[in-house]
Each structure stands twice: as structure tokens, then as C-alpha cells.
Design a protein around this motif. Structure first.
Motif, PDB file in Angstrom:
ATOM      1  N   VAL A 254       0.853  -1.193   0.000  1.00 54.20           N
ATOM      2  CA  VAL A 254       0.000   0.000   0.000  1.00 54.20           C
ATOM      3  C   VAL A 254       0.885   1.238   0.000  1.00 54.20           C
ATOM      4  O   VAL A 254       1.865   1.314   0.744  1.00 54.20           O
ATOM      5  N   LEU A 255       0.526   2.215  -0.833  1.00 56.05           N
ATOM      6  CA  LEU A 255       1.301   3.452  -0.904  1.00 56.05           C
ATOM      7  C   LEU A 255       1.183   4.235   0.404  1.00 56.05           C
ATOM      8  O   LEU A 255       0.069   4.466   0.887  1.00 56.05           O
ATOM      9  N   PRO A 256       2.300   4.648   0.993  1.00 57.57           N
ATOM     10  CA  PRO A 256       2.237   5.473   2.202  1.00 57.57           C
ATOM     11  C   PRO A 256       1.886   6.917   1.840  1.00 57.57           C
ATOM     12  O   PRO A 256       2.744   7.773   1.674  1.00 57.57           O
ATOM     13  N   GLY A 257       0.604   7.185   1.704  1.00 60.56           N
ATOM     14  CA  GLY A 257       0.131   8.467   1.212  1.00 60.56           C
ATOM     15  C   GLY A 257       0.355   9.611   2.187  1.00 60.56           C
ATOM     16  O   GLY A 257       0.164   9.460   3.394  1.00 60.56           O
ATOM     17  N   ALA A 296     -17.266   6.069   4.020  1.00 65.07           N
ATOM     18  CA  ALA A 296     -16.030   5.601   3.402  1.00 65.07           C
ATOM     19  C   ALA A 296     -15.514   6.708   2.496  1.00 65.07           C
ATOM     20  O   ALA A 296     -16.306   7.433   1.895  1.00 65.07           O
ATOM     21  N   TRP A 297     -14.188   6.822   2.400  1.00 61.00           N
ATOM     22  CA  TRP A 297     -13.628   7.877   1.566  1.00 61.00           C
ATOM     23  C   TRP A 297     -12.223   7.496   1.102  1.00 61.00           C
ATOM     24  O   TRP A 297     -11.473   6.805   1.786  1.00 61.00           O
ATOM     25  N   GLY A 298     -11.885   7.944  -0.106  1.00 65.01           N
ATOM     26  CA  GLY A 298     -10.542   7.792  -0.631  1.00 65.01           C
ATOM     27  C   GLY A 298      -9.742   9.042  -0.332  1.00 65.01           C
ATOM     28  O   GLY A 298     -10.303  10.128  -0.190  1.00 65.01           O
ATOM     29  N   THR A 299      -8.423   8.909  -0.221  1.00 63.62           N
ATOM     30  CA  THR A 299      -7.558  10.046   0.080  1.00 63.62           C
ATOM     31  C   THR A 299      -6.368  10.075  -0.862  1.00 63.62           C
ATOM     32  O   THR A 299      -5.774   9.042  -1.167  1.00 63.62           O
ATOM     33  N   GLY A 300      -6.008  11.272  -1.333  1.00 65.56           N
ATOM     34  CA  GLY A 300      -4.849  11.420  -2.202  1.00 65.56           C
ATOM     35  C   GLY A 300      -4.586  12.882  -2.496  1.00 65.56           C
ATOM     36  O   GLY A 300      -5.462  13.726  -2.297  1.00 65.56           O
ATOM     37  N   THR A 301      -3.396  13.189  -2.986  1.00 70.00           N
ATOM     38  CA  THR A 301      -3.020  14.578  -3.258  1.00 70.00           C
ATOM     39  C   THR A 301      -3.932  15.221  -4.292  1.00 70.00           C
ATOM     40  O   THR A 301      -4.371  16.360  -4.136  1.00 70.00           O
ATOM     41  N   ALA A 302      -4.208  14.499  -5.373  1.00 71.44           N
ATOM     42  CA  ALA A 302      -4.958  15.092  -6.482  1.00 71.44           C
ATOM     43  C   ALA A 302      -6.380  15.468  -6.064  1.00 71.44           C
ATOM     44  O   ALA A 302      -6.818  16.600  -6.244  1.00 71.44           O
TER      45      ALA A 302
END
Length: 355
Positions: A254-257, A296-302
Motif C-alpha cells: 500500500v502506498l504510504p500516502g 467511506a472515503w478515498g484520500t490522495g493529493t490530487a
């Protein structure tokens, strides 16, 4: 690091800030630093006009995919200052990606200097309209010509910039997630924790499959048993089950976001119970069926945060929170973006002013 500057002869017209999209426009200049084994490593750091790169057809990246990248943003705060958000984490993550792919890497302070110098040069490109920012894409790839399988002896580190609007033009609205049970994204010992292009290329087949069924993103399961929830194609993911936030651990697949880490910090600061653990997909679906899965939610820079309104696993569809953005999801988005744009107090010292 000494960085020379070659100014573009003709400057581009700035795009309409109300229709930026994501990754559609690029600034006047880009930054390049070369690495060559026979020249002692890093050399010739320069900012030059944005333009095409000339490569030999035998350039090793085109054959063996030695390539890594990062993504971060620059923001204009209410005082008019330019600020970055936790760039040292991007620098350290790129170091780990490069180590895994047998590539050299910049020291943290050099990475940040390169980012800040280019952003300062192109600061007129930082949009000021609400929900806009300047997306920063550092990337690096093997440039040695040859078709032998071995780590290359030369590389280019490049940064390009693009003014962007909201990743989702419709705003923070729930998306539908397809849980993939045929293909896998990563296995332990592989490159799942890195930001390398191959990880994303390998995800496209499942993405096509999800879109064919009317779903926006793919939620990947572990590569060994296809049993435990890991991450979404371009984001980490979190679940509020009863009163506990659950997300997959970063154990190599898993990417360490950066956004992931920031949200976990906020949640713990607010007193939420947080568990970084393996979550069985059957347990997730049961929680969705019974209503125990609250949000539920996704997280990321973009995208920063992307609410999840529906899951589909083996043909079974379950809605989450009546397909509405949850209260906690919205609070996380408002708080994190408030800090990033300098509108809220940054008690964690996450922001860095570009001077």
C-alpha cells in the motif's frame, strides 16, 4: 545546489481559472537535473523552457521501466504567500521508490530546493480561484541507451507544473467503487509501496472493467488471498465502521500516502479510534449490509478526499450513507484543505512558505 535559469523566449497565455481541469495546461518552464555515474552523480541543474525531450529509441526506461514520480501542490494563501504542504514527505517517499527500483535519489533538502525554485519562478501560474492550486509533478527515469537488463548509469530528474482545478469538477460528491476480485495490484516484496508507472499501467485493465459496469474506481484486494482490502487505484481508502476508522496498513503493498498520514493525524487528534489493520472484504460487505459502515472515503493529493457512496463485490451492490457525503468525510476535507490554503491554523507545522 546551483540551478541555472534559461528563460523562455515566448511566454504562454494563462488559462481561464474557471476551466482548468486537471493536467491540461503546463507552465512556461520545467526543471531538469542529470545524474551520470561517470560524472560523479548529480550535475547540471537547470530551469529551461517547457518542451519536448529528445531520447534514443533504445533509452532504457522505454524497455525496462526504471521510472518513479511524485505529486504535490503549491497554494496561494490569503496573505498572497505561496505555500507547500509537507514536501519533505514526498522527498522521502521518492527516495524509497528510487531505492526499490535501483535508482539514485536526491537528498531531501535538494528535492525541496528544486521544487521551491521552480515554483517561485512560475508563481504567476498559481491560480487564485477557489479550489484551485498548482500541481507539481517531479519524476525521474533512466536515460542510458541500451537493451541490457541492469540498472542504468544515467538518469534525468524533472519537475513540471500544471495549474489545476478540482480533481472532480462536480465537487466533493460520492463515487461508486468496484471491488476487484480477479486482477491484483501488488504483492509483498514487489513495488506496491512505490510510486512507479508500472503500478498504474498494471491497474488499467481492472479500471476498464469497473467503468464498463458503471463504477468510477477500483478497490484492490491483497495479492495473496484476494481477501483483504488494500487501496483504490489512485488513492488510499478509509472506512468508518461504527465508531472506528479502519484503513489498510502500509506493509509494502500500500502506498504510504501523504494525505493518508495527514488524515490519520487529524482523526487521532479529534479523538477518533483509528485502526491500521487488515480488513476482510466479507466483513466490509457485512458492515455495509447492516449499516455499521457509516462512511467511506478515498484520500490522495490530487482529489484530497473522495467520498464513497456505493460498493460492488461479486455482483452485490451496497450503498453507503444513502449515497451522500458523510459528516466526518466533509469535516476532513474542509479541515485539510483549510490548512493547505492557509485558511485554518496549521498546528502540525505541515505548511512551508516558499520564499
Amino acid at each position: 545546489m546551483e540551478i541555472r535559469f534559461e528563460k523562455a523566449k515566448t511566454l504562454k497565455e494563462k488559462p481561464d481559472q474557471s476551466a482548468l481541469g486537471f493536467g491540461k495546461y503546463y507552465t512556461d518552464h520545467m526543471l531538469i537535473v542529470d545524474w551520470d555515474k561517470d560524472q560523479g552523480g548529480w550535475h547540471d541543474a537547470r530551469i529551461v523552457p517547457y518542451g519536448p525531450l529528445q531520447l534514443e529509441p533504445s533509452t532504457m526506461v522505454l524497455h525496462y521501466a526504471q521510472e518513479t514520480f511524485e505529486g504535490l501542490k503549491a497554494y496561494r494563501n490569503p496573505k498572497g504567500e505561496v505555500q507547500l504542504f509537507r514536501p519533505e514527505m514526498n522527498a522521502k517517499r521518492m527516495q524509497e521508490s528510487n531505492k526499490r527500483l535501483c535508482m539514485p535519489y536526491l537528498e531531501v533538502e535538494d528535492f525541496i530546493q528544486c521544487v521551491e525554485t521552480l515554483v517561485k519562478t512560475e508563481q504567476d501560474w498559481i491560480p487564485t480561484a477557489p479550489e484551485t492550486s498548482l500541481y507539481i509533478r517531479p519524476f525521474m527515469f533512466a536515460t542510458e541507451p541500451g537493451v541490457g537488463v541492469h540498472p542504468a548509469t544515467s538518469y534525468k530528474f524533472i519537475i513540471i507544473l500544471t495549474p489545476v482545478g478540482n480533481y472532480y469538477p462536480e465537487g466533493v460528491a460520492p463515487v461508486k467503487i468496484w471491488i476487484e476480485d480477479e486482477y491484483v495490484r501488488a504483492v509483498k516484496g514487489g513495488t506496491g509501496f512505490t510510486k512507479c508507472g508500472g503500478n498504474y499501467a498494471g491497474s488499467l485493465k481492472a479500471q476498464e472493467k469497473a467503468e464498463a459496469h458503471g463504477y468510477t474506481q477500483v478497490l484492490w484486494l491483497d495479492g495473496n488471498e484476494k481477501k483483504y482490502v488494500e487501496e483504490v487505484g489512485s488513492m488510499n481508502i478509509m472506512f468508518l465502521i461504527n465508531d472506528t476508522v479502519v484503513t489498510a496498513p502500509t506493509e509494502g503493498t500500500v502506498l504510504p500516502g501523504v494525505t493518508r498520514d495527514s488524515m490519520l493525524t487529524l482523526l487521532r487528534d479529534w479523538g477518533y479510534k483509528v485502526e491500521e489493520r487488515h480488513l476482510d472484504v466479507e466483513d466490509l460487505m457485512e458492515a455495509a449490509r447492516t449499516g455499521a459502515l457509516k462512511e467511506a472515503w478515498g484520500t490522495g493529493t490530487a482529489a484530497v478526499i473522495s467520498p464513497v457512496g456505493q460498493l460492488c463485490y461479486k455482483g452485490e451492490e451496497c450503498k453507503i450513507n444513502n449515497f451522500e457525503t458523510g459528516e466526518l468525510t466533509q469535516k476532513l476535507y474542509d479541515t485539510l484543505t483549510g490548512i493547505q490554503w492557509g485558511k485554518l491554523e496549521d498546528k502540525f507545522n505541515w505548511t512551508r512558505i516558499v520564499k
